[in-house]
Design an enzyme around this catalytic site. Structure first.
Site, PDB file in Angstrom:
ATOM      1  N   LYS A  49       0.557  -3.567  -6.249  1.00  0.00           N
ATOM      2  CA  LYS A  49       0.383  -3.616  -5.025  1.00  0.00           C
ATOM      3  C   LYS A  49       0.900  -2.464  -4.209  1.00  0.00           C
ATOM      4  O   LYS A  49       1.887  -2.488  -3.234  1.00  0.00           O
ATOM      5  CB  LYS A  49       1.222  -4.947  -4.514  1.00  0.00           C
ATOM      6  N   GLY A  51      -1.255   0.315  -3.581  1.00  0.00           N
ATOM      7  CA  GLY A  51      -2.231   1.046  -3.053  1.00  0.00           C
ATOM      8  C   GLY A  51      -3.550   1.492  -3.942  1.00  0.00           C
ATOM      9  O   GLY A  51      -4.173   2.483  -3.716  1.00  0.00           O
ATOM     10  N   HIS A 109      -1.731  -0.473 -14.672  1.00  0.00           N
ATOM     11  CA  HIS A 109      -0.587  -0.968 -13.933  1.00  0.00           C
ATOM     12  C   HIS A 109       0.682  -0.584 -14.979  1.00  0.00           C
ATOM     13  O   HIS A 109       1.702  -0.827 -14.691  1.00  0.00           O
ATOM     14  CB  HIS A 109      -0.102  -2.396 -13.470  1.00  0.00           C
ATOM     15  N   SER A 139       4.159  -7.372  -0.538  1.00  0.00           N
ATOM     16  CA  SER A 139       2.744  -7.617  -0.984  1.00  0.00           C
ATOM     17  C   SER A 139       2.772  -8.304  -2.065  1.00  0.00           C
ATOM     18  O   SER A 139       1.707  -9.121  -2.442  1.00  0.00           O
ATOM     19  CB  SER A 139       2.075  -6.383  -0.990  1.00  0.00           C
ATOM     20  N   TYR A 194       1.819   6.367  -0.967  1.00  0.00           N
ATOM     21  CA  TYR A 194       1.097   5.412  -0.067  1.00  0.00           C
ATOM     22  C   TYR A 194       1.712   5.929   1.433  1.00  0.00           C
ATOM     23  O   TYR A 194       0.552   6.096   2.172  1.00  0.00           O
ATOM     24  CB  TYR A 194       1.576   4.193  -0.310  1.00  0.00           C
ATOM     25  N   THR A 228     -13.056   4.669   3.403  1.00  0.00           N
ATOM     26  CA  THR A 228     -11.798   4.178   3.222  1.00  0.00           C
ATOM     27  C   THR A 228     -10.484   3.852   3.980  1.00  0.00           C
ATOM     28  O   THR A 228      -9.658   3.518   3.595  1.00  0.00           O
ATOM     29  CB  THR A 228     -11.112   5.028   1.997  1.00  0.00           C
ATOM     30  N   PHE A 230      -8.590   1.225   6.350  1.00  0.00           N
ATOM     31  CA  PHE A 230      -8.149  -0.152   6.003  1.00  0.00           C
ATOM     32  C   PHE A 230      -9.074  -1.218   6.533  1.00  0.00           C
ATOM     33  O   PHE A 230      -9.729  -1.950   5.962  1.00  0.00           O
ATOM     34  CB  PHE A 230      -6.776  -0.368   6.704  1.00  0.00           C
ATOM     35  N   GLN A 231      -9.511  -0.870   7.758  1.00  0.00           N
ATOM     36  CA  GLN A 231     -10.648  -1.909   8.343  1.00  0.00           C
ATOM     37  C   GLN A 231     -11.988  -1.925   7.739  1.00  0.00           C
ATOM     38  O   GLN A 231     -12.539  -3.006   7.255  1.00  0.00           O
ATOM     39  CB  GLN A 231     -10.850  -1.600   9.895  1.00  0.00           C
ATOM     40  N   ARG A 258      -4.412  -7.474   3.191  1.00  0.00           N
ATOM     41  CA  ARG A 258      -3.520  -8.232   4.130  1.00  0.00           C
ATOM     42  C   ARG A 258      -3.426  -7.393   5.386  1.00  0.00           C
ATOM     43  O   ARG A 258      -3.939  -7.768   6.409  1.00  0.00           O
ATOM     44  CB  ARG A 258      -2.337  -8.757   3.496  1.00  0.00           C
TER      45      ARG A 258
END
EC number: 2.8.2.4
Length: 296
Positions: A49, A51, A109, A139, A194, A228, A230-231, A258
Site C-alpha cells: 500500500k 504506491g 513486498h 490504505s 510517494y 499514470t 490517479f483518475q 481508493r
C-alpha cells in the site's frame, strides 16, 4: 490463549523468518528462494500500500517508450508479476516470471534480507517506493476489508495497533523501510517517495528515466504523466484490478484505487490515536536518517 477473534485473525498468516506472511506464500517459499534473476531484471520493492501499482505503471510506460496501447494490452499484475505471490488456485508469481521474456519488471513486498540471493548476485537494478506510515495504515485497512483471505481487521484503531506492532503481512513497516533505506546508498537502488511523486511527478519521472538509462523527451514525460494520473489509472481496467474476480477482490466494499492522496490519515486518526502513533513512530525510527512527510 488466543480468543476466537484473534484465532480468526491469524487463520491466513504465520510468522516466517521474523515477519508475518501469508500461509500460502510460505507453503511455496522454496520456489521463491531458488528464483533465478537475470542481469536485466528490474525489481520494484515496497511495503504494501505504498504506491507499487503507480510506480509499476510509470516504469511500464518508460519501457514501452510511451506506448499507451502496449501498456493497456494486459493487466498490471501480468506485466509486473508479484514474485512471492502464490496460492493453490490461480496465482503463481515465480511461474509467470520464468515464462516471461527479458527485460522483466518484478514486484515484491519483501524486505531486502528475504529477497532471493540471485538478485544481489546478478546486480539487478531496484526501485524502492516508500510512503508515510499513517497513509499506508489507512490504505492497508481498506485493503483488508476488500481482499479475500484477509480476516476482519476490526475497528480502525484496533488495526492501527496491529500495524504498529508489525502484526500485519510483511511485518513491521518501520523495519521494512529502514532496511531498504540502508540499501539505497547502492547506486543500483533508487529510493523514491510517494509524497514526492504526488508533489512533482515530472521531476520523479525524469529521475526514473535517467535511472533506467533511457532517453527522456518532453513528449514521453507528458504521455507518462497523463497515463499514470490517479483518475486515468482508476478508470483503466489494466491498472485498477477489476480484471480480478470479485471473490478475490471485492471492489464494492472499497475500490482498489481508493483516493490516491497524501494526508488521508487525517480523516481517520483521532487526536489520541495520532499522539500514540507519533510517540511509537519516534521510538521505532530513532537513529534512522529516513525522513518522511505526512502531508504535502
Amino acid at each position: 490463549m488466543m480468543d476466537s477473534s484473534e484465532h480468526d485473525y491469524y487463520e491466513y498468516f504465520d510468522e516466517f523468518r521474523g515477519i508475518l506472511l501469508y500461509k500460502q506464500f510460505i507453503k511455496y517459499w522454496d520456489n521463491v528462494e531458488a528464483f533465478q534473476a537475470r542481469p536485466d531484471d528490474l525489481v520494484i520493492a515496497a511495503y504494501p500500500k505504498s504506491g507499487t501499482t503507480w510506480i509499476s505503471e510509470v516504469v511500464c510506460m518508460i519501457y514501452a517508450e510511451g506506448d499507451v496501447k502496449k501498456c493497456r494490452q494486459d493487466a498490471i499484475f501480468n506485466r509486473v508479476p508479484f514474485l512471492e505471490c502464490r496460492n493453490d488456485k490461480m496465482m503463481n508469481g515465480v511461474k509467470q516470471l520464468e515464462e516471461m521474456n527479458s527485460p522483466r519488471i518484478i514486484k515484491t513486498h519483501l524486505p531486502p534480507r528475504l529477497l532471493p540471493a540471485s538478485f544481489w548476485e546478478k546486480r539487478c537494478k531496484m526501485i524502492c517506493i516508500c510512503r508515510n506510515a499513517k497513509d499506508v495504515a489507512v490504505s492497508y485497512y481498506y485493503f483488508f476489508l476488500m481482499v479475500a483471505n484477509h480476516p476482519d481487521p476490526g475497528s480502525f484503531p484496533e488495526f492501527v495497533e496491529k500495524f504498529m506492532q508489525g502484526q500485519v503481512p510483511y511485518g513491521s513497516w518501520y523495519d521494512h523501510v529502514k532496511s531498504w533505506w540502508e540499501k539505497s546508498t547502492d547506486p543500483r537502488i533508487l529510493f523514491i517517495f510517494y509524497e514526492d511523486m504526488k508533489e512533482d511527478i515530472r521531476k520523479e519521472v525524469l529521475k526514473l528515466i535517467h535511472f533506467l538509462g533511457r532517453k527522456p523527451s518532453e513528449e514521453l514525460v507528458d504521455k507518462i504523466i497523463k497515463h499514470t494520473s490517479f483518475q486515468e489509472m482508476k478508470n483503466n481496467p489494466s491498472t485498477n484490478y477489476t480484471m480480478l474476480p470479485e471473490e478475490i477482490m471485492n471492489q464494492k466494499v472499497s475500490p482498489f484505487m481508493r483516493k490516491g492522496i497524501s494526508g488521508d490519515w487525517k480523516n481517520h486518526f483521532t487526536v489520541a490515536l495520532n499522539e500514540s502513533f507519533d510517540k511509537h513512530y519516534q521510538q521505532q525510527m530513532k537513529g534512522s536518517t529516513l525522513q518522511l512527510r505526512t502531508e504535502i
